[in-house]
Design a protein around this motif. Structure first.
Motif: not given
Length: 552
Positions: A128-133, A161-164, A167-169, A186-187
């Motif tokens: 999964r994408p990395v957690p939010v800092p 998320r839909g607007n991304l 992206w992998r989100s 997202a990445e």
């Protein structure tokens, strides 16, 4: 009864840490450290640079597999320095032990470096994408956006998320968040690392293909007179003037084909420099079963080889082959067309030698036959220029051909088994008196030189000869494919942008009269500003949260 007294078992004293065995200390640990150093990316880059630097002598110095005579002349001209350089294998660089060692170390380093990176990249694709800092305000790009009205944080996270798209989100709910609220991570740009890996694996494939080509490939050169009569069949290494084979090639399984040069033309610039060489070749694959005159005809030019039976036939060089007819006192004739080697490439002034054996039966005694062999040593000028009687050439274009010859009688060394220079007579035979000069002259086509015993030497004219090279590299296609894939992987790794974006949704009750408001903090991280953020990050963040039209 007396009461039983419970006793505690004695405490086991703490064991000291086990000391590594001598095997681990002196063998395993050094080998492990050496392997880690060898398989690091820094070592791979250093070896790649070292390999490029090691190839420089191969480009600057003459190489024995390509031209043994020129290499030996270079060594002789430089005396002890040339001998020392030869011991260092500087005249056979690409087959030297030190070049092979660098090549092998680079191969091992790339394998040990790339395989772990590939495994790590595959794991990152599934993760999964990395957690939010925790503190997004520390990011190089961040923006706070207030969303008016009562908004459901989960629905807002889904909208972000839909607007991304592309992206992998993933959405982190409050129970998985570091601050107990909805977050989106997202990445984008995983293809960048993939392109980097493709580039390095293609480089590894290129090294393997080159090694395969060197092991199973071969190159041979042969000079053919372009008279439509002399030909060559690729059936044995003995048909070549020089042959360089890979370590696993013994010359017994060459792909059979035959070629014949019917015509050759050379064009020159006004300055006298060569412009283009063109040879018309007839060829057939396999063993020749038909008349060579019915073989297919192909035009072969510089950098436009003839491809057949998995090999490539190149035109390397050319020259002139004078034709001489020796008429012996009894009227019998012997005619030879012999290639002369160019001494001056600017004017094609060439030199060579002819050895003629008397006709069979003319001298029944072997000793007498050897005493009456004819040797001709001469210079050929395409366009004659005289300084007195000294012949030279003023142009490579054959406008006024001439030969200056010296004729010798005696033992020319034919059938002696001793190796000789094909372009010069053996001076040792001259000094010993076994070969005596009996005449000399400057001749144009059709002119005759008469010798003392009634023998005549006639200069009949000339033909062109062509130096061809047959190259067979079974891995050539893989070298091309690897090079193209390398280029594509490099382009992907340079053009694809690697970026990360995070969004944290917070619902606050600090509005006027205790009204609730929703604050979205958006932060972006890229390797460089050219990755797509730049000064327009604020607009991109608002479109991400509010949509392209700025509404909720």
């Amino acid at each position: 009864m007396s009461g039983a007294v419970a006793t505690r078992p004695p405490e086991t004293p703490p064991q000291p840490p086990s000391r590594p065995s001598s095997l681990q200390r002196y063998l395993v640990a050094p080998v492990r450290n050496l392997w880690r150093s060898l398989t690091s990316m820094r070592t791979a880059l250093a070896l790649l640079f070292l390999l490029a630097a090691a190839a420089i002598p191969g480009a600057l110095l003459p190489q024995r597999p390509l031209n043994a005579a020129k290499t030996q002349a270079y060594i002789d001209n430089h005396g002890r320095l040339g001998t020392f350089m030869d011991r260092l294998q500087l005249f056979d660089v690409f087959a030297s032990s030190w070049f092979t060692a660098i090549y092998a170390l680079l191969f091992v380093s790339l394998v040990g470096c790339l395989l772990p990176r590939m495994a790590e990249h595959l794991r990152s694709l599934r993760a999964r994408p990395v957690p939010v800092p925790r503190n997004l305000a520390r990011m190089p790009r961040h923006e706070e956006i207030v969303v008016d009205g009562d908004v459901d944080p989960e629905q807002l996270a889904q909208r972000i998320r839909g607007n991304l798209r592309g992206w992998r989100s993933t959405i982190y709910p409050p129970d998985q968040s570091k601050v107990g609220t909805y977050e989106v991570s997202a990445e984008k740009g995983y293809l960048r690392e993939f392109g980097n890996l493709v580039f390095h694996f293609a480089l590894l494939s290129l090294l393997i293909a080159v090694a395969v080509g060197k092991m199973w490939g071969y190159e041979g050169t042969r000079s053919l007179v372009a008279d439509g009569e002399e030909g060559m069949c690729n059936t044995s290494t003995a048909v070549y003037d020089s042959f360089r084979a890979g370590r696993l090639v013994d010359g017994t399984d060459l792909q059979p084909f035959c070629i014949r040069v019917d015509d050759f033309t050379a064009t020159f610039l006004p300055s006298g420099q060569p412009d283009m060489y063109t040879a018309m070749m007839r060829y057939t694959e396999g063993a020749p079963t038909t008349d060579p005159g019915t073989w297919p005809l192909a035009r072969v030019r510089v950098n436009e080889p003839l491809r057949l039976a998995g090999s490539r036939v190149y035109v390397l060089g050319n020259g002139f082959a004078p034709t001489f007819t020796v008429t012996f006192p009894d009227g019998q004739k012997r005619t030879q067309t012999v290639p002369f080697a160019p001494d001056e490439m600017q004017t094609m002034l060439s030199s060579g030698a002819v050895r003629v054996d008397p006709p069979a039966g003319m001298f029944p005694v072997e000793k007498d036959r050897r005493r009456n062999q004819i040797g001709i040593e001469g210079i050929f000028a395409p366009t004659a220029k005289f300084d007195g009687t000294l012949l030279s050439s003023s142009s490579p274009i054959p406008k006024d051909p001439y030969v200056a010859i010296r004729v010798y009688r005696g033992d020319t060394g034919l059938d002696s088994g001793r190796p000789q220079n094909a372009y010069a007579l053996d001076t040792a035979l001259m000094h010993s008196g076994q070969l005596r000069r009996v005449g000399q002259a400057n001749l144009k086509p059709g002119r005759v030189l008469h010798l003392d015993n009634g023998t005549t030497v006639t200069f009949d004219g000339y033909q062109r000869w062509v130096s061809i090279q047959v190259s067979n590299d079974p891995a050539q296609l893989w070298v091309l494919v690897s090079a193209v894939v390398m280029l594509l992987g490099l382009l992907v790794s340079l053009l694809v942008k690697r970026r990360r974006v995070w969004a944290r949704i917070r619902v606050l009750d600090d509005g006027p009269d205790g009204q609730r408001r929703t604050v979205v903090t958006v932060a972006g991280l890229a390797r460089t500003d050219s990755a797509g953020w730049g000064d327009g990050f604020s607009e991109q963040a608002r479109e991400l949260v509010l949509g392209a039209d700025g509404s909720r």
